[in-house]
Design a protein around this motif. Structure first.
Motif, PDB file in Angstrom:
ATOM      1  N   ARG A 100     -11.470   1.754   1.014  1.00  0.00           N
ATOM      2  CA  ARG A 100     -11.052   0.681   0.095  1.00  0.00           C
ATOM      3  C   ARG A 100      -9.952  -0.163   0.746  1.00  0.00           C
ATOM      4  O   ARG A 100      -9.967  -1.388   0.670  1.00  0.00           O
ATOM      5  CB  ARG A 100     -10.563   1.279  -1.227  1.00  0.00           C
ATOM      6  N   GLN A 101      -9.016   0.504   1.402  1.00  0.00           N
ATOM      7  CA  GLN A 101      -7.923  -0.204   2.064  1.00  0.00           C
ATOM      8  C   GLN A 101      -8.467  -1.088   3.200  1.00  0.00           C
ATOM      9  O   GLN A 101      -8.018  -2.225   3.377  1.00  0.00           O
ATOM     10  CB  GLN A 101      -6.910   0.805   2.605  1.00  0.00           C
ATOM     11  N   PHE A 152       0.834  -1.206   0.000  1.00  0.00           N
ATOM     12  CA  PHE A 152       0.000   0.000   0.000  1.00  0.00           C
ATOM     13  C   PHE A 152       0.869   1.257   0.000  1.00  0.00           C
ATOM     14  O   PHE A 152       0.598   2.222  -0.728  1.00  0.00           O
ATOM     15  CB  PHE A 152      -0.939   0.032   1.215  1.00  0.00           C
ATOM     16  N   LYS A 210      -0.843   9.391  -5.080  1.00  0.00           N
ATOM     17  CA  LYS A 210      -2.164   9.620  -4.508  1.00  0.00           C
ATOM     18  C   LYS A 210      -2.379   8.659  -3.352  1.00  0.00           C
ATOM     19  O   LYS A 210      -1.946   7.513  -3.395  1.00  0.00           O
ATOM     20  CB  LYS A 210      -3.249   9.383  -5.564  1.00  0.00           C
ATOM     21  N   LYS A 211      -3.048   9.142  -2.328  1.00  0.00           N
ATOM     22  CA  LYS A 211      -3.352   8.302  -1.175  1.00  0.00           C
ATOM     23  C   LYS A 211      -4.470   7.333  -1.536  1.00  0.00           C
ATOM     24  O   LYS A 211      -5.451   7.710  -2.177  1.00  0.00           O
ATOM     25  CB  LYS A 211      -3.766   9.179   0.003  1.00  0.00           C
ATOM     26  N   ILE A 212      -4.307   6.081  -1.135  1.00  0.00           N
ATOM     27  CA  ILE A 212      -5.346   5.081  -1.379  1.00  0.00           C
ATOM     28  C   ILE A 212      -6.506   5.353  -0.426  1.00  0.00           C
ATOM     29  O   ILE A 212      -6.301   5.650   0.752  1.00  0.00           O
ATOM     30  CB  ILE A 212      -4.787   3.658  -1.166  1.00  0.00           C
ATOM     31  N   ASP A 213      -7.717   5.265  -0.963  1.00  0.00           N
ATOM     32  CA  ASP A 213      -8.913   5.520  -0.172  1.00  0.00           C
ATOM     33  C   ASP A 213      -8.927   4.618   1.064  1.00  0.00           C
ATOM     34  O   ASP A 213      -8.759   3.394   0.961  1.00  0.00           O
ATOM     35  CB  ASP A 213     -10.152   5.262  -1.038  1.00  0.00           C
ATOM     36  N   GLN A 214      -9.117   5.222   2.221  1.00  0.00           N
ATOM     37  CA  GLN A 214      -9.081   4.497   3.491  1.00  0.00           C
ATOM     38  C   GLN A 214     -10.138   3.395   3.537  1.00  0.00           C
ATOM     39  O   GLN A 214      -9.872   2.295   4.006  1.00  0.00           O
ATOM     40  CB  GLN A 214      -9.263   5.467   4.659  1.00  0.00           C
ATOM     41  N   ALA A 268       2.436   1.649  -3.418  1.00  0.00           N
ATOM     42  CA  ALA A 268       1.441   2.093  -4.396  1.00  0.00           C
ATOM     43  C   ALA A 268       1.166   3.583  -4.242  1.00  0.00           C
ATOM     44  O   ALA A 268       1.052   4.304  -5.240  1.00  0.00           O
ATOM     45  CB  ALA A 268       0.145   1.296  -4.227  1.00  0.00           C
ATOM     46  N   GLU A 269       1.089   4.051  -3.013  1.00  0.00           N
ATOM     47  CA  GLU A 269       0.877   5.483  -2.791  1.00  0.00           C
ATOM     48  C   GLU A 269       2.076   6.283  -3.273  1.00  0.00           C
ATOM     49  O   GLU A 269       1.926   7.359  -3.855  1.00  0.00           O
ATOM     50  CB  GLU A 269       0.640   5.758  -1.303  1.00  0.00           C
ATOM     51  N   THR A 290       2.047   6.207  -7.283  1.00  0.00           N
ATOM     52  CA  THR A 290       0.969   6.965  -7.918  1.00  0.00           C
ATOM     53  C   THR A 290       0.915   8.404  -7.441  1.00  0.00           C
ATOM     54  O   THR A 290       0.359   9.262  -8.125  1.00  0.00           O
ATOM     55  CB  THR A 290      -0.399   6.305  -7.644  1.00  0.00           C
TER      56      THR A 290
END
Length: 135
Positions: free
Chosen positions: A105-106, A90, A99-103, A93-94, A97
Motif C-alpha cells: 500500500r505504501q 507514514f 501498526k505497520k502500514i502495509d508495504q 501514522a505507524e 496506530t
C-alpha cells in the motif's frame, strides 16, 4: 533594499505562496505562469549572475543560492508521500496506530505521488520553455 532584506522577502514569499502556487500550478492561467521549474530556475540564476558580474555584487549570487536552498528544504518537508515529509507522515501514522502500514500500500501511494510530482514537473518545464520562446 539590502541583500538580506531581499533574501528574507524571497523566502517569506515562497513559503507563504507555496500552497496556492502548488494548487494552481497544474491549471492554466496566471497560477501556472508564476510557478517555475528547473529551466526557469537556471534562467533566473543566469540573470542574477550576469547582473552581479556587471556590478560585482557577489552577495546577490550568494543570496540567490541561499533562497534556493531554503525553498528546497520547505518543499522537501511537505507531506507528499514521495518526499521526506511524506515519509514522516507514514512514520507518524505507524506510531499513532501502533501498526505497520502495509508495504504494498505504501509503495502504491508513493508511486501515485511520484507520478503526480513528475506531471507537475513536466507542466512547469513546458511553461518555462514557453516563456523562454515567447520572450
Amino acid at each position: 533594499m539590502s541583500v538580506l532584506d531581499r533574501r528574507l522577502l524571497l523566502s517569506r514569499w515562497s513559503t507563504s505562496d507555496l500552497p496556492s502556487g502548488l494548487s494552481s500550478g497544474m491549471g492554466k492561467g496566471t497560477g501556472s505562469q508564476s510557478v517555475s521549474g528547473p529551466i526557469g530556475l537556471i534562467k533566473q540564476g543566469s540573470d542574477v549572475v550576469s547582473s552581479a558580474a556587471s556590478g560585482r555584487d557577489i552577495a546577490a549570487v550568494v543570496g540567490f543560492a541561499a533562497a534556493i536552498s531554503c525553498n528546497l528544504a520547505v518543499v522537501n518537508s511537505l507531506p507528499l508521500p514521495a518526499l521526506d515529509g511524506g515519509q514522516l507522515v507514514f512514520v507518524l501514522a505507524e506510531g499513532l496506530t501502533g501498526k505497520k502500514i502495509d508495504q504494498k500500500r505504501q509503495e502504491e501511494i508513493n508511486a501515485l505521488a511520484l507520478f503526480l510530482l513528475l506531471a507537475f514537473s513536466l507542466n512547469t518545464a513546458v511553461g518555462d520553455v514557453g516563456r523562454l520562446i515567447i520572450r
